[in-house]
Design a protein around this motif. Structure first.
Motif, PDB file in Angstrom:
ATOM      1  N   MET A   1      -6.254   5.163   9.824  1.00  0.00           N
ATOM      2  CA  MET A   1      -4.995   5.246  10.497  1.00  0.00           C
ATOM      3  C   MET A   1      -5.010   5.116  11.822  1.00  0.00           C
ATOM      4  SD  MET A   1      -1.569   7.751   9.425  1.00  0.00           S
ATOM      5  CE  MET A   1      -1.261   7.089   7.938  1.00  0.00           C
ATOM      6  N   SER A   2      -4.212   3.922  12.315  1.00  0.00           N
ATOM      7  CA  SER A   2      -4.284   3.966  13.811  1.00  0.00           C
ATOM      8  C   SER A   2      -3.408   4.798  14.431  1.00  0.00           C
ATOM      9  CB  SER A   2      -3.821   2.510  14.291  1.00  0.00           C
ATOM     10  OG  SER A   2      -2.458   2.281  13.630  1.00  0.00           O
ATOM     11  N   GLY A   3      -3.609   5.285  15.616  1.00  0.00           N
ATOM     12  CA  GLY A   3      -2.791   6.002  16.364  1.00  0.00           C
ATOM     13  C   GLY A   3      -1.323   5.621  16.444  1.00  0.00           C
ATOM     14  N   ARG A   4      -1.100   4.303  16.307  1.00  0.00           N
ATOM     15  CA  ARG A   4       0.436   3.830  16.219  1.00  0.00           C
ATOM     16  C   ARG A   4       0.951   4.039  15.046  1.00  0.00           C
ATOM     17  NH1 ARG A   4       1.408  -2.313  17.434  1.00  0.00           N
ATOM     18  NH2 ARG A   4       2.866  -1.626  19.253  1.00  0.00           N
ATOM     19  N   ASP A   5       0.431   4.304  13.926  1.00  0.00           N
ATOM     20  CA  ASP A   5       0.789   4.605  12.633  1.00  0.00           C
ATOM     21  C   ASP A   5       0.966   6.012  12.645  1.00  0.00           C
ATOM     22  OD1 ASP A   5       0.853   2.037  11.731  1.00  0.00           O
ATOM     23  OD2 ASP A   5      -1.179   2.140  10.837  1.00  0.00           O
ATOM     24  N   LEU A   6       0.004   6.875  12.937  1.00  0.00           N
ATOM     25  CA  LEU A   6       0.155   8.284  13.006  1.00  0.00           C
ATOM     26  C   LEU A   6       1.369   8.707  13.970  1.00  0.00           C
ATOM     27  CD1 LEU A   6      -0.983  11.061  12.152  1.00  0.00           C
ATOM     28  CD2 LEU A   6      -2.385  10.775  14.121  1.00  0.00           C
ATOM     29  N   SER A   7       1.635   8.075  15.042  1.00  0.00           N
ATOM     30  CA  SER A   7       2.948   8.283  15.772  1.00  0.00           C
ATOM     31  C   SER A   7       3.955   7.898  15.201  1.00  0.00           C
ATOM     32  CB  SER A   7       2.730   7.602  17.275  1.00  0.00           C
ATOM     33  OG  SER A   7       2.960   6.413  17.142  1.00  0.00           O
ATOM     34  N   ARG A   8       4.191   6.797  14.346  1.00  0.00           N
ATOM     35  CA  ARG A   8       5.333   6.521  13.657  1.00  0.00           C
ATOM     36  C   ARG A   8       5.651   7.658  12.596  1.00  0.00           C
ATOM     37  NH1 ARG A   8       4.978   1.359   9.878  1.00  0.00           N
ATOM     38  NH2 ARG A   8       3.923   2.962   8.616  1.00  0.00           N
ATOM     39  N   TRP A   9       4.653   8.092  11.856  1.00  0.00           N
ATOM     40  CA  TRP A   9       4.791   9.154  10.981  1.00  0.00           C
ATOM     41  C   TRP A   9       5.369  10.481  11.471  1.00  0.00           C
ATOM     42  CZ3 TRP A   9       5.589   7.994   6.230  1.00  0.00           C
ATOM     43  CH2 TRP A   9       4.827   6.751   5.666  1.00  0.00           C
ATOM     44  N   ARG A  10       4.760  10.735  12.681  1.00  0.00           N
ATOM     45  CA  ARG A  10       5.111  11.883  13.361  1.00  0.00           C
ATOM     46  C   ARG A  10       6.799  11.784  13.734  1.00  0.00           C
ATOM     47  NH1 ARG A  10      -0.074  13.242  17.250  1.00  0.00           N
ATOM     48  NH2 ARG A  10      -1.297  14.187  15.691  1.00  0.00           N
ATOM     49  N   LEU A  63       4.544  11.348   3.645  1.00  0.00           N
ATOM     50  CA  LEU A  63       3.354  11.667   4.847  1.00  0.00           C
ATOM     51  C   LEU A  63       2.107  11.695   4.188  1.00  0.00           C
ATOM     52  CD1 LEU A  63       2.468  12.541   7.681  1.00  0.00           C
ATOM     53  CD2 LEU A  63       2.631  14.890   6.957  1.00  0.00           C
ATOM     54  N   LYS A  64       2.054  12.150   2.920  1.00  0.00           N
ATOM     55  CA  LYS A  64       1.010  12.072   1.881  1.00  0.00           C
ATOM     56  C   LYS A  64       0.691  10.712   1.700  1.00  0.00           C
ATOM     57  CE  LYS A  64       1.552  16.187  -0.815  1.00  0.00           C
ATOM     58  NZ  LYS A  64       1.766  16.825  -2.030  1.00  0.00           N
ATOM     59  N   LYS A  65       1.639   9.951   1.621  1.00  0.00           N
ATOM     60  CA  LYS A  65       1.423   8.408   1.155  1.00  0.00           C
ATOM     61  C   LYS A  65       0.492   7.804   2.445  1.00  0.00           C
ATOM     62  CE  LYS A  65       3.803   4.285   0.232  1.00  0.00           C
ATOM     63  NZ  LYS A  65       5.060   3.613   0.024  1.00  0.00           N
ATOM     64  N   GLY A  66       1.064   8.278   3.662  1.00  0.00           N
ATOM     65  CA  GLY A  66       0.765   7.629   4.954  1.00  0.00           C
ATOM     66  C   GLY A  66      -0.851   7.902   5.264  1.00  0.00           C
ATOM     67  N   PHE A  67      -1.132   9.307   4.848  1.00  0.00           N
ATOM     68  CA  PHE A  67      -2.684   9.653   4.922  1.00  0.00           C
ATOM     69  C   PHE A  67      -3.388   8.964   3.693  1.00  0.00           C
ATOM     70  CE2 PHE A  67      -1.131  13.671   6.968  1.00  0.00           C
ATOM     71  CZ  PHE A  67      -1.594  13.464   8.115  1.00  0.00           C
ATOM     72  N   LYS A  68      -2.871   8.685   2.740  1.00  0.00           N
ATOM     73  CA  LYS A  68      -3.704   7.872   1.656  1.00  0.00           C
ATOM     74  C   LYS A  68      -3.892   6.558   2.135  1.00  0.00           C
ATOM     75  CE  LYS A  68      -2.658  10.567  -2.302  1.00  0.00           C
ATOM     76  NZ  LYS A  68      -1.692  10.494  -3.683  1.00  0.00           N
ATOM     77  N   GLY A  70      -3.968   5.439   5.308  1.00  0.00           N
ATOM     78  CA  GLY A  70      -5.069   5.597   6.278  1.00  0.00           C
ATOM     79  C   GLY A  70      -6.234   5.800   5.935  1.00  0.00           C
ATOM     80  N   GLU A  71      -6.746   6.604   4.799  1.00  0.00           N
ATOM     81  CA  GLU A  71      -7.980   6.986   4.530  1.00  0.00           C
ATOM     82  C   GLU A  71      -8.741   5.758   3.787  1.00  0.00           C
ATOM     83  OE1 GLU A  71      -9.902   9.734   0.963  1.00  0.00           O
ATOM     84  OE2 GLU A  71      -7.980  10.207   1.667  1.00  0.00           O
ATOM     85  N   LYS A  72      -7.624   4.905   3.111  1.00  0.00           N
ATOM     86  CA  LYS A  72      -7.953   3.669   2.562  1.00  0.00           C
ATOM     87  C   LYS A  72      -8.429   2.795   3.279  1.00  0.00           C
ATOM     88  CE  LYS A  72      -6.461   0.109  -0.420  1.00  0.00           C
ATOM     89  NZ  LYS A  72      -5.223  -0.754  -1.189  1.00  0.00           N
ATOM     90  N   ALA A  73      -7.439   2.634   4.479  1.00  0.00           N
ATOM     91  CA  ALA A  73      -8.132   1.820   5.588  1.00  0.00           C
ATOM     92  C   ALA A  73      -9.328   2.233   6.093  1.00  0.00           C
ATOM     93  CB  ALA A  73      -6.980   1.678   6.734  1.00  0.00           C
ATOM     94  N   ILE A  74      -9.634   3.117   6.397  1.00  0.00           N
ATOM     95  CA  ILE A  74     -10.922   3.836   6.933  1.00  0.00           C
ATOM     96  C   ILE A  74     -11.930   3.463   6.155  1.00  0.00           C
ATOM     97  CG2 ILE A  74     -12.223   5.932   7.393  1.00  0.00           C
ATOM     98  CD1 ILE A  74      -9.258   6.870   8.535  1.00  0.00           C
TER      99      ILE A  74
END
Length: 123
Positions: A1-10, A63-68, A70-74
């Motif tokens: 998950m990029s920094g941009r996506d993480l800041s969007r979730w926050r 948030l869980k969906k976003g982390f999943k 992000g994990e998939k993208a990694i």
């Protein structure tokens, strides 16, 4: 998950927190104002709390969906990098093999020339 996506979730979580707080304050304010009976005010407060809890649960799921995601993208990035590294190793092996072949050819040619000179000057 990029920094941009993480800041969007926050930012979404922060907005959700603000909505929850606003609903709670509005429910409390509504309960204290007007001619409504105490039971009506309690119902509104309970409804506000329930809505806030639902919002929190929905936010947690997002948030869980976003982390999943992000994990998939990694993982996909890792697999892609792994494949590129394997291709690089294979290319390096081929180049090394070509270099060995050229070296063998030059060595064979040098040996032939040395033998010719030895025969020419040796006799």
């Amino acid at each position: 998950m990029s920094g941009r996506d993480l800041s969007r979730w926050r930012a979404r979580a922060a907005r959700l927190g603000a909505v929850v707080l606003t609903v709670g304050v509005a429910a409390a304010f509504t309960a204290g104002c007007g001619d409504d009976s105490t039971s009506e005010a309690e119902k509104r407060v309970e409804q506000g709390v329930e809505e806030a809890q639902e919002g929190v649960e929905k936010g947690k799921e997002e948030l869980k969906k976003g982390f999943k995601e992000g994990e998939k993208a990694i993982k996909e990035g890792f697999e892609k990098g792994k494949g590129e590294a394997t291709k690089g190793v294979e290319k390096a092996k081929k180049e090394a093999q070509k270099g060995l072949e050229r070296g063998k050819e030059k060595a064979s040619k040098a040996i032939e020339e040395a033998e010719e000179q030895l025969n020419e000057y040796g006799n």
